[in-house]
Every structure is written in structure tokens, then in C-alpha cells.
Design an enzyme around this catalytic site. Structure first.
Site, PDB file in Angstrom:
ATOM      1  N   CYS A   1      22.180  37.754 -38.352  1.00  0.00           N
ATOM      2  CA  CYS A   1      22.573  37.273 -37.037  1.00  0.00           C
ATOM      3  C   CYS A   1      24.034  37.619 -36.749  1.00  0.00           C
ATOM      4  O   CYS A   1      24.366  38.780 -36.610  1.00  0.00           O
ATOM      5  CB  CYS A   1      22.301  35.768 -36.937  1.00  0.00           C
ATOM      6  SG  CYS A   1      22.195  35.146 -35.262  1.00  0.00           S
ATOM      7  N   HIS A   2      24.941  36.630 -36.687  1.00  0.00           N
ATOM      8  CA  HIS A   2      26.368  36.895 -36.499  1.00  0.00           C
ATOM      9  C   HIS A   2      27.081  37.144 -37.827  1.00  0.00           C
ATOM     10  O   HIS A   2      28.261  37.467 -37.847  1.00  0.00           O
ATOM     11  CB  HIS A   2      27.050  35.725 -35.771  1.00  0.00           C
ATOM     12  CG  HIS A   2      26.688  35.616 -34.318  1.00  0.00           C
ATOM     13  ND1 HIS A   2      25.508  35.028 -33.899  1.00  0.00           N
ATOM     14  CD2 HIS A   2      27.330  36.022 -33.202  1.00  0.00           C
ATOM     15  CE1 HIS A   2      25.458  35.083 -32.575  1.00  0.00           C
ATOM     16  NE2 HIS A   2      26.545  35.680 -32.128  1.00  0.00           N
TER      17      HIS A   2
END
Length: 195
Positions: free
Chosen positions: A118-119
Site C-alpha cells: 500500500c503506502h
């Protein structure tokens, strides 16, 4: 894939590097998966051991987790792999920690698996390990990763060398399986491309 053997990862140690703002499921699901296969997962953070980290479920407050090791005391040689969960605030804060970025960079230098979802790949930019690497991430990181010299594609999971990346919580099964494969592939052998 040999995942029926519950002890396939016995003796393996995985550092989960994170801080406040982590996306809870991107920490708890890989940890549960790895521990079910015999690995020991250690929550490493720029916060001191015993302090708590506030997790989130998207924008809602999630659970709190105790730091098991201060990143200043952690050494890549003590671990077999590095897990970098996402959440927007978590990698943003990790990027401000010289010790956290050094820890990530040293993992790459030792050619040990790094799994970021994800991030999570955001902090890889500061560790200077995405140039000429094929990666994926949450879509909003695409331009940052391209600017850092990475090749970015919108895939469920991407493995480039020892670097495993995924886009979002829905990708967790593929992400976990790719990390499992990295941890069970003997050194010096090529498990083959995944994307």
C-alpha cells in the site's frame, strides 16, 4: 507451495517496521500468516520498546500495539525479512526517522526480502532502493516512485529480486504468499518472475 507444513518458516525472524498511523490489517494479517507458518515477527519502531503504536482501519482508529524493539537497537543481521505495512501517516513518519531509513537501506544491502504494501513503498524512496526496480503500490504513490527511478505497474503483487510490493489490503493473500516464497527459497536460487 508447501504451505501445509506449519513449520516451514520455523527459525525465521521478520521485522515489522512501523509507527503511528499504520493500516492495521496490513500489519495483523501478514503477522498472523507468518506466525502460523512458524516465523517470529517483531514489531520494530522509531518509538521506544514498550510504547504503543496507534493503528487505523482506513480513517477510523484501530487497535494499539506495543513496540517490541526500538529501531535504534535493531540490526538486519538479526532478521530474515522486513515487513513494511502501509497507512498514510505511518510511512510518512518513518521517512522522518533517519534510523528507520538506515534500517531499510541496510536490509537491501544485505539482499534480504523486503515486503512493502500500500503506502509502505513510500519509505523505500528515502532508503534509495527503488531505482530501476519494478514495483507496485497504492496508486497515489505511483508518481513518487516513478520520480525515484522505479518502474511502476498496477499489479496485485510484484517481486523484483528480494523486493515484494502490493497495492492494498485486498492484495494481502498474494502479498503474504510472495513473502512466504521469498523466505522459503534457498539463497542463490531464482524463484522466477511473478508479474
Amino acid at each position: 507451495m508447501g504451505q501445509n507444513n506449519g513449520l516451514a518458516l520455523s527459525g525465521k525472524r521478520v521485522a515489522a517496521l512501523m509507527t503511528d498511523g499504520v493500516e492495521q490489517i496490513e500489519y495483523t494479517e501478514p503477522r498472523k500468516f507468518l506466525e502460523a507458518h512458524g516465523a517470529r515477527v517483531v514489531l520494530v519502531s522509531p518509538k521506544e520498546k514498550g510504547n504503543e503504536i496507534q493503528a487505523y482501519n482506513h480513517l477510523a482508529l484501530g487497535d494499539r500495539f506495543k513496540v517490541e524493539m526500538d529501531v535504534r537497537d535493531a540490526r538486519p543481521i538479526e532478521f530474515d525479512a522486513l515487513l513494511l505495512p502501509g497507512g498514510v501517516a505511518n510511512p510518512d513518519r518513518l521517512r522522518l526517522s533517519t534510523e528507520a531509513i538506515t534500517f531499510i537501506r541496510e536490509f537491501a544491502r544485505e539482499d534480504k526480502p523486503i515486503a512493502a504494501i500500500c503506502h509502505g513503498p513510500w519509505s523505500l524512496i528515502d532508503a534509495d532502493i527503488v531505482k530501476a526496480k519494478h514495483v507496485t503500490s497504492w496508486p497515489s504513490l505511483r508518481q513518487d516512485l516513478l520520480n525515484a527511478g522505479a518502474e511502476w505497474t498496477d499489479d496485485e503483487v510484484v517481486v523484483d529480486g528480494k523486493l515484494v510490493t502490493s497495492r492494498k489490503p485486498d492484495d494481502l493473500p498474494a502479498f503474504n504468499n510472495a513473502l512466504y516464497k521469498e523466505l522459503t527459497t534457498p539463497p542463490g536460487t531464482d524463484p522466477g518472475p511473478t508479474s
